[in-house]
Write a protein that holds these residues in place. Sequence first.
Motif, short mmCIF file in Angstrom:
data_model
loop_
_atom_site.label_atom_id
_atom_site.label_comp_id
_atom_site.label_asym_id
_atom_site.label_seq_id
_atom_site.Cartn_x
_atom_site.Cartn_y
_atom_site.Cartn_z
N PHE A 1 36.00 53.99 -1.88
CA PHE A 1 36.52 52.68 -1.50
C PHE A 1 37.75 52.92 -0.64
O PHE A 1 38.75 53.46 -1.11
N MET A 2 37.66 52.52 0.62
CA MET A 2 38.73 52.80 1.59
C MET A 2 39.71 51.64 1.68
O MET A 2 39.31 50.47 1.72
N SER A 3 40.98 51.95 1.79
CA SER A 3 42.00 50.94 2.05
C SER A 3 41.75 50.27 3.40
O SER A 3 41.48 50.94 4.40
N ILE A 4 41.84 48.94 3.44
CA ILE A 4 41.65 48.19 4.68
C ILE A 4 42.86 48.33 5.60
O ILE A 4 42.82 47.94 6.77
N THR A 5 43.95 48.91 5.08
CA THR A 5 45.18 49.05 5.86
C THR A 5 45.37 50.46 6.42
O THR A 5 46.42 50.76 6.98
N LEU A 6 44.36 51.31 6.29
CA LEU A 6 44.50 52.68 6.78
C LEU A 6 44.81 52.70 8.28
O LEU A 6 44.19 51.99 9.07
N GLU A 7 45.76 53.55 8.63
CA GLU A 7 46.09 53.75 10.04
C GLU A 7 45.61 55.10 10.55
O GLU A 7 45.39 55.26 11.74
N THR A 8 45.46 56.07 9.66
CA THR A 8 45.04 57.41 10.05
C THR A 8 44.07 57.99 9.04
O THR A 8 44.34 57.99 7.84
N ILE A 9 42.93 58.47 9.54
CA ILE A 9 42.02 59.31 8.76
C ILE A 9 42.07 60.66 9.44
O ILE A 9 41.58 60.84 10.55
N GLY A 10 42.71 61.64 8.81
CA GLY A 10 43.05 62.90 9.46
C GLY A 10 41.86 63.77 9.81
O GLY A 10 40.72 63.54 9.38
N ASP A 11 42.14 64.81 10.59
CA ASP A 11 41.11 65.77 10.98
C ASP A 11 40.41 66.32 9.74
O ASP A 11 41.05 66.72 8.76
N ALA A 12 39.08 66.34 9.79
CA ALA A 12 38.25 66.91 8.71
C ALA A 12 38.51 66.28 7.34
O ALA A 12 38.23 66.89 6.31
N ALA A 13 39.01 65.05 7.33
CA ALA A 13 39.39 64.41 6.07
C ALA A 13 38.25 64.35 5.06
O ALA A 13 38.45 64.57 3.86
N PHE A 14 37.04 64.07 5.54
CA PHE A 14 35.87 63.98 4.65
C PHE A 14 34.76 64.95 5.10
O PHE A 14 33.59 64.74 4.76
N ALA A 15 35.11 65.97 5.81
CA ALA A 15 34.11 66.92 6.29
C ALA A 15 33.36 67.55 5.12
O ALA A 15 33.95 67.85 4.08
N HIS A 16 32.05 67.70 5.30
CA HIS A 16 31.17 68.36 4.31
C HIS A 16 31.03 67.57 3.01
O HIS A 16 30.62 68.15 1.99
N CYS A 17 31.33 66.28 3.03
CA CYS A 17 31.06 65.44 1.86
C CYS A 17 29.60 64.98 1.95
O CYS A 17 29.30 63.85 2.38
N SER A 18 28.70 65.84 1.55
CA SER A 18 27.29 65.68 1.87
C SER A 18 26.59 64.56 1.09
O SER A 18 25.48 64.17 1.45
N LEU A 19 27.21 64.04 0.02
CA LEU A 19 26.58 62.98 -0.76
C LEU A 19 27.16 61.60 -0.47
O LEU A 19 26.68 60.60 -1.01
N LEU A 20 28.16 61.53 0.39
CA LEU A 20 28.82 60.24 0.68
C LEU A 20 27.89 59.35 1.49
O LEU A 20 27.57 59.66 2.64
N PRO A 21 27.43 58.20 0.94
CA PRO A 21 26.40 57.41 1.62
C PRO A 21 26.92 56.38 2.61
O PRO A 21 26.19 55.95 3.50
N SER A 22 28.18 55.96 2.47
CA SER A 22 28.69 54.91 3.34
C SER A 22 30.21 54.96 3.38
O SER A 22 30.86 55.50 2.48
N ILE A 23 30.77 54.39 4.44
CA ILE A 23 32.22 54.32 4.60
C ILE A 23 32.59 52.98 5.24
O ILE A 23 31.78 52.37 5.95
N GLU A 24 33.79 52.53 4.96
CA GLU A 24 34.34 51.33 5.59
C GLU A 24 35.54 51.74 6.43
O GLU A 24 36.49 52.31 5.90
N ILE A 25 35.46 51.47 7.72
CA ILE A 25 36.54 51.85 8.63
C ILE A 25 37.43 50.64 8.89
O ILE A 25 36.95 49.59 9.33
#
Length: 305
Positions: free
Chosen positions: A173-197
């Motif tokens: 569950f992503m914060s709606i106020t995010l300003e930065t998602i850093g380099d490789a922040a979720f890299a190789h999270c192979s089971l993650l089905p969805s994201i909210e940007i």
Amino acid sequence: MKKRIALISVLCVALLACIVVAIVLIAISVKPHEHEWGPWKGVEGNEPTCLEYGIERRACTGCDEVETRNSPRLGHHFNENNVCTRCDTAVTGTEGLWYETSADKSYVTVIGILPTADVTDVVIPRYVNGVPVDAIDDRAFEEREISSVYISDGIKRIGKSAFSGCALLEECFMSITLETIGDAAFAHCSLLPSIEIAPTAEIGSTAFMECTSLEKIELPDGFTSLGVGAFLDCTALKSVTIGADLAEISANAFEGCTALVEFRSGKGLHSLGPFAFKGCVKLRDVYLDSGFVGKDAVIGGAAFQ
């Protein structure tokens, strides 16, 4: 008699030519209608809530054309007790998280899980002892065996490789106020089905590389920055939709997305970086806004190789 028939034929041809010329001149002189849009307005009964998106509508001032779009959810507005002042939702932070308070005690950064803690479900609160949590540190949860993470609305930054290699992460569950998602922040999270940007977020390079369960990406209006290789080798990704404010698809952004079928751009897009869609062997539906075609449009080398 023959002369009269010939004369009539000539007059008919001349008249027809005049009609054709007139039609052409009229077509040239009449400019196609260009919509002049009024402001976006919320649709009554479809207002956004803390968790639900709303609907907005705008109308052309010169015709009956109407456009609609989703309006972002409001997000929770937590007080110092981690209770939302809008909907009374309460959040309790996970015990065993490791925090660091800034020198001036104005904000808190999450730096990981305490060595003695056994944590699989992570809830990051908005406040710790009355001090706001603003960020998740670089590599805070890298390669940890966590299955879910809740990032409270109000938090602004996810650091580099913060969740990289969390191979068991299935829910975020992503914060709606995010300003930065850093380099490789979720890299190789192979089971993650969805994201909210979030509309305000900037996505770093390889941020979601090899997230091989992602099937759909929507980058909303307001989103402006996509890092190199952001979705590299997301092999389950089938659909990508870009909002109105992203100007450039960076190099290698969707390279290796072998299941990608559909790509839709917003009106702000004017550049596709090199190898942006390299290896997207199933990509058949590419919808570029009419504004993309022009003297400023740029398609990088081997963008669709």
